[in-house]
Design an enzyme around this catalytic site. Structure first.
Site, short mmCIF file in Angstrom:
data_model
loop_
_atom_site.label_atom_id
_atom_site.label_comp_id
_atom_site.label_asym_id
_atom_site.label_seq_id
_atom_site.Cartn_x
_atom_site.Cartn_y
_atom_site.Cartn_z
N LYS A 74 -6.65 -8.23 -1.80
CA LYS A 74 -8.00 -8.56 -2.53
C LYS A 74 -8.35 -9.45 -2.75
CE LYS A 74 -6.58 -3.76 -4.94
NZ LYS A 74 -6.07 -3.65 -5.57
N CYS A 84 -21.09 24.35 27.39
CA CYS A 84 -22.70 25.50 27.95
C CYS A 84 -22.65 24.70 29.24
CB CYS A 84 -23.07 24.60 26.87
SG CYS A 84 -23.84 22.65 26.90
N CYS A 87 -21.89 15.82 26.98
CA CYS A 87 -22.42 16.84 27.12
C CYS A 87 -24.62 16.66 27.11
CB CYS A 87 -22.57 18.06 25.90
SG CYS A 87 -23.83 19.14 26.39
N LYS A 141 1.01 -1.43 0.44
CA LYS A 141 -0.36 0.20 -0.17
C LYS A 141 0.97 1.74 0.07
CE LYS A 141 -3.79 2.46 2.30
NZ LYS A 141 -3.58 3.24 3.35
N GLU A 195 -1.56 4.68 -7.51
CA GLU A 195 -1.50 6.17 -6.79
C GLU A 195 -0.61 6.34 -7.44
OE1 GLU A 195 -2.98 5.29 -4.28
OE2 GLU A 195 -1.60 6.07 -3.05
#
Ligand code: IVH
Length: 672
Positions: free
Chosen positions: A285, A406, A427, A119, A177
């Site tokens: 693959k 807040c 939150c 890769k 690539e």
């Protein structure tokens, strides 16, 4: 020199550099030589090295490389450009193989053959050839639509402009690539953080003669559109690429068995630093094209491929502070601000601490010296604390009990499946009432996968928010461009460009619109499911009026969690206003369903074990033939397909409602 004076000198230089960036890269009108530009950049880096207190977010070492131009035309990929899911160890690989075997209903692992390919850490590109001529080159973009970078790609020697081979398909997209070799990178390393940035920056230059100055290379590895598939395996295709004149990776191999994959991974990992180019793992693959087609893909990644990443690079640094970041869904994530440290070629100044439990478990404190790990594009994280380096005065870190933005109470969700509370604190004011959440929601709204508004990146959203130009998503469509024009770093042209991309984004697909709202548990895949169910914005909006969520319970893939989240979302008055206003000012496209299949307008449900095919593949085949999958027996169901040992209750319900109960064979006949 006083600290203040040093800071002034430093920021003045950055300002100067930014000015030249703009002149050079956006306006193509440089007023200083490359040499002077590099000198200026070097001076900034040297100041940072000498005075560590200087490092800031706007350092050119963070905003490395040069800014790519925003002015590229876009074009739709004829086949989507997907990304890959990641595996980090043998266990992940085992799970990947298991899923593939289950989906294909294959018992014998040995049947599976993999095309193993390094890769390369570069930038992917798609090249269209018609009648052997290279006619169009696109960047990946959001996977659906890419930027037209044909001229820049033409400067790359490895990309054939004309293919001599007479057997070359008459109309095909070749994918691969674009990258830069390590040796070539050495000559330009002062201008970029790493080879990948160098490739990306130079590929997206407005002026292709600029691209030509950087020695880019291209390795081919797959195809997009192609209606002349006369090969049966990925490895055969790689050989064809070579015959046609493309460069392929000399390390490509065909291998079976997870143990052998792990072995080859080990071998290449040892060699990785001796290779001519940066590699961040291996891609596996499924070699058979027929099996690839059967497996298809989920959301953005194929089921038939996986990237096996190399182990992470790591380094030690000191925690300067622990900040709490608030995400779009209200999750409070502690982040260690560390003394900037170079890890595997990238300057790291933030490392995630995940959540409160992680801080407690590892007893991570401000001032600690910690080991930080970074793997590829994954966010760096703190691995361990070097206790020997801890000062006596150090105190435990106290996680906030209230939202730092807040002041709302922080809560933990209860997970009904695991019967445990989540590790993540949130939150409790999920919504636009919490400033930090609101900003994150807007960043999500404009992101690539949603409205995809170019020129409205995260930093710009923050800036506009602080200037009160944007408070809610619909403000984006009513911006004060006169004011923007006059802002530092802006001008008439950039303001006009922004206006253009905002206007363009008004025309949006229903799934992207639903996704953009940032409803918890409604990611891209679920947004797509919902859009196929509602078909148009009107019926989606009706949900806000009649609050009738019952029909959704039938939808395969949408469960209680998603329904509760939708209910929650639509119970909030601000959310209701946002949706209403957006609907009134946007043009949201109706969904066009594939109605060419044999099963059009028919609904199906499967129960029991099917033979020779997995449930997942059966569903997918039904959908490919325009059928719809339901998850409950109701009047809306047309067929209940039964396999071995079906759920008796479902069959009984179906009989009571006079729904056709059919065998797998009968279903297959319907499919023909
Ligand atoms: S295949 C569905 N093969 O990795 C196929 N990708 O995370 C997806 N890459 O965007 C791509 N080497 O930039 C494939 N031999 C290779 C590759 C490769 C590098 C990159 C590519 C892609 C990313 C996916």
């Amino acid at each position: 020199m006083q600290k203040n004076e040093i800071k002034k000198k430093y920021f003045d230089k950055i300002k100067e550099l930014n000015k030249h960036n703009l002149l050079y890269y956006q306006k193509s009108k440089p007023i200083i030589s490359d040499k002077d530009y590099d000198k200026l950049k070097k001076e900034i880096f040297e100041l940072e090295k000498k005075y560590t207190f200087l490092i800031s977010d706007i350092s050119p070492s963070n905003t490395v490389g040069f800014k790519p131009s925003k002015n590229f035309l876009k074009a739709v990929h004829r086949e989507r450009m997907l990304s890959l899911s990641n595996a980090f160890d043998k266990n992940d690989l085992g799970n990947f193989e298991k899923k593939v075997l289950n989906y294909l209903n294959i018992k014998d692992k040995k049947i599976l053959e993999y095309s193993v390919e390094p890769k390369i850490d570069g930038i992917s590109a798609s090249l269209t050839y018609k009648n052997n001529n290279f006619v169009l080159g696109l960047s990946r973009g959001d996977g659906t639509e890419g930027e037209v970078i044909t001229e820049n790609l033409k400067t790359i020697k490895d990309i054939p402009k004309y293919i001599e081979n007479t057997k070359f398909p008459k109309d095909i997209d070749i994918r691969g690539e674009v990258y830069i070799e390590k040796d070539d990178f050495k000559n330009i390393k002062d201008r970029f953080a790493n080879p990948r940035n160098a490739a990306s920056g130079s590929l997206r230059q407005k002026d292709s003669s600029e691209t030509k100055k950087i020695p880019l290379r291209f390795i081919a590895y797959s195809f997009g559109f192609n209606n002349e598939i006369n090969f049966k395996k990925q490895s055969e295709f790689l050989q064809l690429l070579k015959n046609w004149g493309f460069k392929t990776n000399k390390f490509n191999k065909v291998i079976s068995g997870v143990d052998n994959l792990v072995q080859i991974h080990k071998e290449l990992e040892k060699k990785r630093y001796d290779l001519d180019f940066d590699v961040d793992g291996l891609v596996y693959k499924i070699n058979s094209i027929e099996l690839q087609n059967r497996l298809g893909f989920v959301a953005n990644a194929p089921r038939w491929a996986i990237a096996h990443k190399f182990s992470a690079d790591s380094s030690f640094s000191k925690i300067l502070n622990i900040e709490i970041q608030i995400g779009r869904t209200g999750a409070l994530t502690p982040v260690a601000k560390v003394k900037p440290v170079n890890i595997g070629g990238v300057l790291v100044s933030n490392a995630t601490l995940h959540n409160e439990e992680e801080i407690i478990r590892k007893d991570i404190r401000v001032g600690d010296t910690v080991k930080i790990e970074r793997a590829g594009d994954v966010i760096p994280h703190v691995l361990l604390v070097d206790i020997n380096k801890r000062s006596k005065e150090s105190k435990k870190f106290l996680f906030p009990q209230k939202c730092p933005s807040c002041g709302s109470k922080v809560i933990k969700d209860f997970n009904k499946v695991s019967k445990k509370y989540d590790a993540v604190k949130r939150c409790s004011s999920e919504g636009y009432k919490c400033e930090k959440i609101a900003i994150e929601k807007i960043k999500h709204f404009v992101s690539k996968e949603a409205f995809n508004i170019e020129g409205l990146g995260k930093k710009v959203v923050e800036k506009f928010w602080n200037l009160k130009l944007i408070k809610l998503p619909y403000d984006i469509f009513n911006l004060n461009y006169k004011k923007i024009e006059k802002l530092d770093g802006w001008g008439t042209q950039s303001s006009n460009n922004l206006k253009k991309s905002i206007e363009k984004s008004r025309n949006i697909e229903l799934d992207k619109f639903i996704f953009s709202l940032g409803i918890r548990h409604i990611g891209q895949e679920n947004a797509r499911l919902l859009s196929k169910f509602f078909l148009n914005i009107k019926s989606f909006e009706d949900l806000t009026k009649n609050f009738n969520f019952n029909s959704l319970a039938n939808l395969d893939g949408i469960g209680e969690t998603q329904i509760n989240s939708l209910k929650n979302f639509f119970s909030d008055q601000i959310n209701l206003n946002v949706v209403k206003k957006l609907v009134s000012i946007l043009s949201i496209k109706d969904v066009v369903l594939n109605t060419k299949g044999k099963l059009v307008n028919k609904t199906f449900m499967f129960t029991g074990k099917l033979s020779n095919i997995s449930r997942a593949e059966a569903k997918s085949l039904t959908e490919q033939n325009s059928g719809k999958i339901l998850s409950n027996v109701s009047k809306k169901l047309d067929y209940l397909v039964i396999g071995e040992k079906p759920t008796a209750k479902k069959v009984k319900q179906a009989n009571e409602l006079s729904i056709k109960v059919i065998s797998q064979l009968e279903w297959k006949k319907l499919l023909n």
